[in-house]
Design a protein around this motif. Structure first.
Motif, PDB file in Angstrom:
ATOM      1  N   TYR A  76       1.026  -1.295  -0.019  1.00 16.73           N
ATOM      2  CA  TYR A  76      -0.154   0.077  -0.255  1.00 16.73           C
ATOM      3  C   TYR A  76       1.033   1.096   0.103  1.00 16.73           C
ATOM      4  N   PHE A  77       0.390   2.259  -0.209  1.00 14.32           N
ATOM      5  CA  PHE A  77       1.058   3.627  -0.122  1.00 14.32           C
ATOM      6  C   PHE A  77       0.724   4.478   1.201  1.00 14.32           C
ATOM      7  N   GLY A  78       1.699   5.175   1.580  1.00 14.96           N
ATOM      8  CA  GLY A  78       1.409   6.092   2.672  1.00 14.96           C
ATOM      9  C   GLY A  78       0.730   7.353   2.236  1.00 14.96           C
ATOM     10  N   ASP A  79       1.271   7.683   0.880  1.00 12.48           N
ATOM     11  CA  ASP A  79       0.526   8.946   0.451  1.00 12.48           C
ATOM     12  C   ASP A  79       0.788   9.032  -1.147  1.00 12.48           C
ATOM     13  N   GLU A  80       0.220   9.821  -1.887  1.00 20.26           N
ATOM     14  CA  GLU A  80       0.527   9.915  -3.303  1.00 20.26           C
ATOM     15  C   GLU A  80       0.076  11.516  -3.608  1.00 20.26           C
ATOM     16  N   ARG A  81       0.708  11.764  -4.638  1.00 18.38           N
ATOM     17  CA  ARG A  81       0.709  13.227  -5.308  1.00 18.38           C
ATOM     18  C   ARG A  81      -0.330  13.015  -6.500  1.00 18.38           C
ATOM     19  N   HIS A 111      -1.434  -1.841  -4.252  1.00 16.65           N
ATOM     20  CA  HIS A 111      -2.654  -1.154  -4.355  1.00 16.65           C
ATOM     21  C   HIS A 111      -2.417   0.376  -4.457  1.00 16.65           C
ATOM     22  N   ARG A 112      -2.990   0.817  -5.637  1.00 15.83           N
ATOM     23  CA  ARG A 112      -2.759   2.486  -6.030  1.00 15.83           C
ATOM     24  C   ARG A 112      -3.650   3.341  -5.264  1.00 15.83           C
ATOM     25  N   ILE A 113      -3.153   4.139  -5.093  1.00 16.74           N
ATOM     26  CA  ILE A 113      -4.034   5.426  -4.553  1.00 16.74           C
ATOM     27  C   ILE A 113      -4.259   6.232  -5.816  1.00 16.74           C
ATOM     28  N   LYS A 114      -5.601   6.309  -6.227  1.00 14.90           N
ATOM     29  CA  LYS A 114      -6.068   6.728  -7.474  1.00 14.90           C
ATOM     30  C   LYS A 114      -6.163   8.185  -7.589  1.00 14.90           C
ATOM     31  N   ALA A 115      -5.061   8.896  -7.380  1.00 13.52           N
ATOM     32  CA  ALA A 115      -4.824  10.470  -6.906  1.00 13.52           C
ATOM     33  C   ALA A 115      -4.973  11.112  -8.197  1.00 13.52           C
ATOM     34  N   ASP A 116      -5.056  10.565  -9.363  1.00 16.07           N
ATOM     35  CA  ASP A 116      -5.405  11.351 -10.555  1.00 16.07           C
ATOM     36  C   ASP A 116      -6.870  11.340 -11.072  1.00 16.07           C
ATOM     37  N   SER A 117      -7.650  11.099  -9.951  1.00 15.32           N
ATOM     38  CA  SER A 117      -9.138  11.157 -10.134  1.00 15.32           C
ATOM     39  C   SER A 117      -9.536  12.549  -9.880  1.00 15.32           C
ATOM     40  N   SER A 118     -10.897  13.009 -10.394  1.00 16.95           N
ATOM     41  CA  SER A 118     -11.260  14.229  -9.902  1.00 16.95           C
ATOM     42  C   SER A 118     -11.895  14.306  -8.382  1.00 16.95           C
ATOM     43  N   ASP A 119     -12.313  13.070  -8.209  1.00 13.69           N
ATOM     44  CA  ASP A 119     -13.150  13.240  -6.865  1.00 13.69           C
ATOM     45  C   ASP A 119     -12.126  12.580  -5.833  1.00 13.69           C
ATOM     46  N   LEU A 120     -11.331  13.574  -5.129  1.00 17.70           N
ATOM     47  CA  LEU A 120     -10.219  13.177  -4.143  1.00 17.70           C
ATOM     48  C   LEU A 120     -10.782  12.636  -2.810  1.00 17.70           C
ATOM     49  N   GLU A 121     -11.998  13.255  -2.524  1.00 21.42           N
ATOM     50  CA  GLU A 121     -12.570  12.767  -1.359  1.00 21.42           C
ATOM     51  C   GLU A 121     -13.158  11.350  -1.236  1.00 21.42           C
ATOM     52  N   GLY A 122     -13.847  11.018  -2.621  1.00 21.89           N
ATOM     53  CA  GLY A 122     -13.907   9.537  -2.868  1.00 21.89           C
ATOM     54  C   GLY A 122     -12.814   8.552  -2.915  1.00 21.89           C
ATOM     55  N   VAL A 123     -11.769   8.866  -3.443  1.00 23.74           N
ATOM     56  CA  VAL A 123     -10.656   8.327  -3.554  1.00 23.74           C
ATOM     57  C   VAL A 123     -10.186   8.095  -2.054  1.00 23.74           C
ATOM     58  N   VAL A 165      -7.556   8.536   5.965  1.00 17.57           N
ATOM     59  CA  VAL A 165      -7.023   8.915   4.489  1.00 17.57           C
ATOM     60  C   VAL A 165      -7.788  10.144   4.086  1.00 17.57           C
ATOM     61  N   LEU A 166      -7.010  11.181   3.807  1.00 12.63           N
ATOM     62  CA  LEU A 166      -7.618  12.234   3.408  1.00 12.63           C
ATOM     63  C   LEU A 166      -6.769  13.114   2.290  1.00 12.63           C
ATOM     64  N   PRO A 167      -7.439  14.116   1.662  1.00 14.42           N
ATOM     65  CA  PRO A 167      -6.944  14.893   0.648  1.00 14.42           C
ATOM     66  C   PRO A 167      -6.239  16.000   1.380  1.00 14.42           C
ATOM     67  N   VAL A 168      -4.993  16.717   1.048  1.00 13.61           N
ATOM     68  CA  VAL A 168      -4.287  17.747   1.804  1.00 13.61           C
ATOM     69  C   VAL A 168      -3.676  18.633   0.606  1.00 13.61           C
ATOM     70  N   VAL A 169      -3.358  20.008   0.891  1.00 14.34           N
ATOM     71  CA  VAL A 169      -2.765  20.639   0.317  1.00 14.34           C
ATOM     72  C   VAL A 169      -1.368  20.830   1.076  1.00 14.34           C
ATOM     73  N   THR A 170      -0.177  20.735   0.129  1.00 15.63           N
ATOM     74  CA  THR A 170       1.130  20.756   0.931  1.00 15.63           C
ATOM     75  C   THR A 170       1.964  22.069   0.480  1.00 15.63           C
ATOM     76  N   PRO A 174       4.184  18.583  -6.416  1.00 11.87           N
ATOM     77  CA  PRO A 174       2.938  18.707  -6.472  1.00 11.87           C
ATOM     78  C   PRO A 174       2.149  19.168  -5.413  1.00 11.87           C
ATOM     79  N   SER A 175       1.324  20.181  -5.048  1.00 14.94           N
ATOM     80  CA  SER A 175       0.665  20.585  -3.669  1.00 14.94           C
ATOM     81  C   SER A 175      -0.259  19.822  -3.260  1.00 14.94           C
ATOM     82  N   ILE A 176      -1.168  19.343  -4.234  1.00 14.65           N
ATOM     83  CA  ILE A 176      -2.289  18.469  -4.041  1.00 14.65           C
ATOM     84  C   ILE A 176      -2.180  17.084  -3.691  1.00 14.65           C
TER      85      ILE A 176
END
Length: 236
Positions: A76-81, A111-123, A165-170, A174-176
């Motif tokens: 698994y991944f701890g985070d993804e850009r 198991h990929r985090i599908k962070a290239d989706s437009s629905d980040l909350e759903g991901v 798991v949650l979306p963040v701005v860093t 890439p900041s998102i």
């Protein structure tokens, strides 16, 4: 666990492996731990990190002849850009060109985090449900500012008490991003802090020797209270 030519120190109640050849010895420690979990449970979940330390470790680990013999591991991944998954900035791309340069071992899953989706909350919600309640082996690279995963100094995500798991701005591009919260760290079994080089060792010293050091919101690596730190001996 037994490791030849290595020794463990206890400093301020923390486990530390003081390594002469960081990348080779760290890969051996990780491989031995994974084999130990597989022997005990028959399966293993691993939380992967990104960054230069992670990439170096993955290249050394994947070069072991026994790496491709591993089975029943879920990665698994701890985070993804939040970039297309084939871009160099993607942690998924990093892992595939380093750890899995010869392919994912048969019987293992990534198991990929599908962070290239437009629905980040759903991901984020989907990935939280996908993660096991307890990660067997969690890897965290330590940023020069003390960040781990995409939990940066001052981030409100460090206070998160509900979402895993949650979306963040860093502050860095890439900041998102999408990241695990401290809840996942708290529930992980074996935690490894990857800290090669003088700047990472300085973070460790700040955490454990500086009485004036502030809390986890200022230095997120402070969340790794049960971690085994992998540090180059010459910088301690």
């Amino acid at each position: 666990m037994l490791y030849s030519n290595l020794y463990v120190q206890m400093i301020s109640g923390m486990n530390i492996f003081c390594l002469d050849d960081w990348v080779i010895e760290a890969a051996s420690i990780l491989h031995s731990k994974v084999e130990e979990v597989l022997l005990e449970k028959g399966k293993c979940s691993i939380l992967l990190t990104g960054g230069r330390s992670g990439a170096s470790l993955y290249e050394a680990w994947s070069s072991k002849s026994s790496f491709q013999d591993l089975k029943n591991i879920d990665f698994y991944f701890g985070d993804e850009r939040c970039v297309p998954f084939k871009e160099p900035d993607s942690n998924y791309a990093l892992v595939n060109r380093t750890l899995f340069s010869r392919g994912i071992p048969p019987g293992c899953n990534l198991h990929r985090i599908k962070a290239d989706s437009s629905d980040l909350e759903g991901v984020a919600m989907h990935y939280a449900a996908l993660l096991p309640q307890q990660i067997d082996v969690a890897l965290f690279g330590i940023g020069d500012d003390g960040h781990i995963a995409s939990l940066f100094p001052g981030s409100l995500a460090i206070r998160e008490k509900r979402r895993r798991v949650l979306p963040v701005v860093t502050p860095y591009k890439p900041s998102i991003r999408i990241t695990i919260s401290p809840l996942v760290i708290k529930d992980s079994d074996s935690i490894f802090a990857l800290a090669p080089g003088p700047k990472k060792a300085a973070i460790f010293k700040s955490l454990h020797f500086d009485c004036s050091a502030t809390g986890s919101e200022a230095i997120p690596a402070r969340l790794l209270t049960r971690a085994i730190w992998l540090i180059e001996k010459r910088y301690l």
